[in-house]
Design an enzyme around this catalytic site. Structure first.
Site, PDB file in Angstrom:
ATOM      1  N   SER A 118     -62.111  12.771  19.096  1.00 11.17           N
ATOM      2  CA  SER A 118     -61.024  11.839  19.294  1.00 11.17           C
ATOM      3  C   SER A 118     -61.431  10.440  18.863  1.00 11.17           C
ATOM      4  O   SER A 118     -62.608  10.130  18.693  1.00 11.17           O
ATOM      5  CB  SER A 118     -60.605  11.832  20.773  1.00 11.17           C
ATOM      6  N   HIS A 123     -55.765  -2.710  15.406  1.00  5.08           N
ATOM      7  CA  HIS A 123     -55.773  -3.683  14.318  1.00  5.08           C
ATOM      8  C   HIS A 123     -54.754  -4.771  14.670  1.00  5.08           C
ATOM      9  O   HIS A 123     -53.663  -4.458  15.164  1.00  5.08           O
ATOM     10  CB  HIS A 123     -55.397  -3.050  12.981  1.00  5.08           C
ATOM     11  N   CYS A 146     -57.937  15.329  21.221  1.00  3.80           N
ATOM     12  CA  CYS A 146     -57.837  16.786  21.177  1.00  3.80           C
ATOM     13  C   CYS A 146     -58.259  17.324  22.540  1.00  3.80           C
ATOM     14  O   CYS A 146     -59.202  16.824  23.147  1.00  3.80           O
ATOM     15  CB  CYS A 146     -58.740  17.376  20.096  1.00  3.80           C
TER      16      CYS A 146
END
Length: 278
Positions: A118, A123, A146
């Site tokens: 994972s 950003h 996951c």
């Protein structure tokens, strides 16, 4: 196929479903001079620098019970920052049934789950329009996991970590996993709306629109603040410093900027150039 706690099915191997949360927040500010624009960008860069963003993402990792493998962070010139954290399954073996409930996640770190392969990223994009007096700050956060945990459990904490006027939230479950008989499972939890993972006191603050594609396990929610106080969008002064004409003009510009972001389309700009933006 949706599973509730009473319908837990023994899987063949690890849960390979990938659950991805994309959370975009926007902050709007009216900056009428070059000096105000530069001061706003400087404030945003300081408030949301790579160091603080790293702390936020590490809290997200704690919430979902992840073990941090690697952290990459960068402050950019002239503005903006990025952080990427790779995580793996934490030390928790038993998965609580709470992971299957539609409910807001914790503030900040009371749930641990099982996951693997994972990542968590952020950003930032501070920017301004040199002519129209509008400066904006956008932060894009992605949490991809996951295994058993839905990253929606971290949404409540993320909302409280940013001052936001507008939010767009996407959640998608991809891939499939198998039970011990080889039957494919394309989703392992009930979900009707992302809104079910947002506390009522937060939902009361926003106007919300859902766009969901249930057959493809794609969920989308847009949020815009209901209440509007111009003082929250002025940098370094208050609306009492404005004359009636300026007050009306600036209010129109800020509201239009918010509507364009919320609805995802440009609106006809019919204002005059009565305000000096130099």
């Amino acid at each position: 196929m949706d599973l509730t706690p009473a319908q837990r099915i023994e899987l063949y191997g690890f849960n390979n479903l990938t659950k991805s949360l994309s959370f975009n927040m926007y902050d709007i500010c009216y900056t009428r001079t070059k000096e105000e624009r530069e001061a706003y960008i400087e404030y945003i860069d300081e408030q949301y620098n790579a160091e603080r963003l790293t702390k936020i993402l590490k809290h997200v990792a704690d919430i979902i019970g992840a073990h941090v493998l690697n952290v990459a962070k960068q402050d950019y010139v002239p503005q903006g920052a990025s952080v990427t954290i790779l995580v793996s399954e934490g030390p928790v073996v038993e998965v609580p049934t709470e992971s299957y409930n539609e409910s807001p996640g914790p503030l900040p770190d009371s749930v641990v789950m099982q996951l693997d392969k994972s990542h968590i990223t952020v950003h930032t994009y501070p920017e301004y329009h040199p002519d129209e007096g509008i400066s904006t700050f956008r932060a894009d956060i992605d949490v991809s996991t996951c295994g058993e945990i839905s990253p929606l459990k971290a949404l409540n904490y993320l909302i409280h970590s940013f001052d936001t006027d507008i939010m767009t939230i996407d959640y998608r479950v991809r891939g499939f996993t198998r039970d011990i008989n080889g039957h494919k499972l394309f989703i392992d939890h009930d979900i009707s709306s992302i809104q079910n993972y947002i506390p009522e006191e937060v939902k009361d603050l926003f106007h919300m629109i859902d766009v969901n594609v249930y057959q493809d396990n794609i969920f989308h929610t847009k949020c815009k603040l209901r209440e509007f106080d111009l003082n929250n969008y002025l940098f370094g002064y208050t609306k009492e410093k404005l004359n009636p004409e300026e007050l009306e003009e600036i209010t129109e510009r800020v509201k239009m900027e918010m509507d364009e972001i919320f609805y995802g389309k440009n609106i006809n700009r019919g204002w005059t150039n009565a305000i000096d933006l130099n």
